[in-house]
Enzyme design. Structure first.
Site, mmCIF file in Angstrom:
data_model
loop_
_atom_site.group_PDB
_atom_site.id
_atom_site.type_symbol
_atom_site.label_atom_id
_atom_site.label_comp_id
_atom_site.label_asym_id
_atom_site.label_seq_id
_atom_site.Cartn_x
_atom_site.Cartn_y
_atom_site.Cartn_z
ATOM 1 N N HIS A 42 0.804 -1.179 0.044
ATOM 2 C CA HIS A 42 -0.089 0.108 0.221
ATOM 3 C C HIS A 42 0.738 1.379 0.024
ATOM 4 O O HIS A 42 1.708 1.341 0.908
ATOM 5 C CB HIS A 42 -0.829 0.084 1.199
ATOM 6 C CG HIS A 42 -1.798 -1.129 1.145
ATOM 7 N ND1 HIS A 42 -3.114 -1.152 0.779
ATOM 8 C CD2 HIS A 42 -1.724 -2.465 1.889
ATOM 9 C CE1 HIS A 42 -3.630 -2.184 0.884
ATOM 10 N NE2 HIS A 42 -2.888 -3.191 1.614
ATOM 11 N N ASP A 64 2.118 -6.926 2.583
ATOM 12 C CA ASP A 64 1.046 -6.162 2.842
ATOM 13 C C ASP A 64 1.439 -5.027 3.564
ATOM 14 O O ASP A 64 0.900 -4.280 4.495
ATOM 15 C CB ASP A 64 -0.019 -6.963 3.716
ATOM 16 C CG ASP A 64 -1.257 -6.242 4.183
ATOM 17 O OD1 ASP A 64 -1.582 -5.228 3.341
ATOM 18 O OD2 ASP A 64 -1.895 -6.421 4.965
#
Length: 430
Positions: free
Chosen positions: A65, A307
């Site tokens: 992200h 992640d």
């Protein structure tokens, strides 16, 4: 460029031996086995001495992200790319839950245009529904044509099962990849931590394993029905491992990833109401940790991804009222080496397969990434297995400092990262 005296590890060639890598015109020219022997003209080349180090294809992280656009105070593609390079990662796949959501060609094109100027390769995913609102599908064919590497509703699942089926059908038609965040939102019920002894001790609402398992099962069977390639993101439970074993036995086109925090920490390691231990999925039980490790060892689980989810210090200072997520790009290789390779649970070749070769296959770039075969792009990581270092978040290149590993002693460190034939990270340089 010449990289000499290292131990070359390349699962795509079943290679793990001393040798020299020759790079020319941003591609791997050849590999010469054995101790480096100077050749005519070598004196004109840039030479890197990798003595005592492993040399392998640049790492590929399928799940990051970068908060760009819209939340660049947490991270942007420039700082995220710098963090990736410092961790030995030369390709990342950025999730679409930005502000605005990556759900249209204009936003996608803007990111891909800016990514061309970065030192590493940033691939961008598309959302599955507009605004990730679970109501209207994006123009899947157009997003794929414009360059979306895959489709995901990361941060949530498409809970409308009929709509999800329609999405899978359209993604299959254009040869796309689905990356699923498996979470039944109706079952979360405000949970912030794994349901168990630690949750009860802290008096916090819990998240059960079923929250993940029921959607993982749904997505596997629906993907099989629609004939689409499916990848399960950040698996955290024993149930997900068993479902992947089943999928492999059935010959289904399904792969899965595990994050380092899910195989190095359990909920028992949570020291208290500490925000840097809050992630989604949450840290699970020790039984789940061991199941994930065994899944990585036996091939049930295909990939290690991070992640990587940066947040500000202020946001993460609120304990388990903080947003979910931790950073991981700068620690993933060292955590994997420390926890799995060092103790002999997996080999160095296994680590490279899980973090480079297999990810390249999943996003269909294995003809030129995830390998050091002649003609491949010159994306290379040089990793010193003997380097001990302490995690100091204040030295991260990421804007995020939110990690549960602050102060932890790790073994093994990326010392040089090369992308497209250029050095993009050198230890000790900023």
């Amino acid at each position: 460029m010449i990289i000499r005296n290292g131990i070359i590890v390349d699962p795509s060639q079943k290679l793990e031996e001393p040798g020299t890598v020759y790079i020319r015109d941003n591609r791997v020219e050849r590999i010469v086995a054995g101790r480096y022997q100077p050749e005519a003209g070598d004196e004109k080349e840039e030479v890197i001495d990798a003595a005592g180090c492993y040399v392998f294809p640049g790492l590929i992280d399928l799940h990051v992200h970068f908060r760009d656009p819209g939340q660049t105070h947490k991270e942007d593609i420039e700082s995220g790319a710098a963090a990736a390079a410092a961790g030995g990662v030369t390709t990342v796949c950025a999730m679409p839950n930005t502000s605005p959501t990556v759900d249209n060609v204009e936003t996608l094109n803007d990111i891909l245009r800016r990514a061309k100027e970065l030192p590493i390769r940033v691939e961008q995913l598309s959302a599955i529904t507009v605004g990730e609102n679970n109501q209207e599908l994006v123009d899947i064919a157009e997003m794929k044509k414009a360059g979306a590497i895959a489709f995901s509703e990361d941060g949530k699942s498409v809970m409308n099962t009929a709509l999800f089926r329609e999405a899978l059908s359209k993604i299959a038609e254009c040869g796309g990849v689905v990356m699923s965040h498996c979470e039944d939102r109706d079952l979360v019920a405000g949970g912030v931590i794994n349901a168990g002894e630690k949750q009860r001790k802290l008096g916090l609402p819990g998240i059960t394993n079923a929250v993940e398992d029921v959607i993982a099962a749904r997505d596997i069977f629906m993907a099989a029905e629609q004939g689409v390639q499916l990848h399960l993101c950040h698996c955290s439970t024993r149930g997900s491992v068993e479902l992947m074993r089943m999928a492999k036995r059935m010959g289904l086109n399904v792969t899965a990833e595990v994050c380092p925090h899910h195989f190095t920490l359990s909920d028992a390691d949570i020291p208290g109401n500490e925000g840097n231990y809050k992630m989604n999925p949450p840290l699970r039980s020790e039984e789940d940790v061991q199941a994930l490790i065994e899944g990585l060892r036996d091939g049930s689980m295909d990939v290690i991804s991070t992640d990587h989810a940066p947040h500000t210090e202020e946001e993460k200072s609120k304990g388990f009222s903080s947003p979910f997520g931790i950073v991981g790009l700068e620690t993933s290789a060292a955590l994997t080496f420390t926890a799995l390779v060092g103790p002999g649970l997996i080999s160095m070749s296994d680590m490279v397969r899980l973090m480079s070769t297999r990810p390249a296959e999943i996003i269909h770039v294995d003809h030129e990434r995830g390998t050091l075969k002649p003609g491949a792009l010159a994306d290379v990581t040089i990793f010193d297995p003997g380097r001990q270092w302490i995690v100091e978040p204040e030295k991260f290149r990421s804007r995020g400092r939110n990690t549960p590993y602050a102060g932890k002693l790790l073994l093994g460190k990326t010392v040089t990262t090369i992308c497209n034939g250029k050095i993009v990270y050198q230890e000790g340089e900023r």
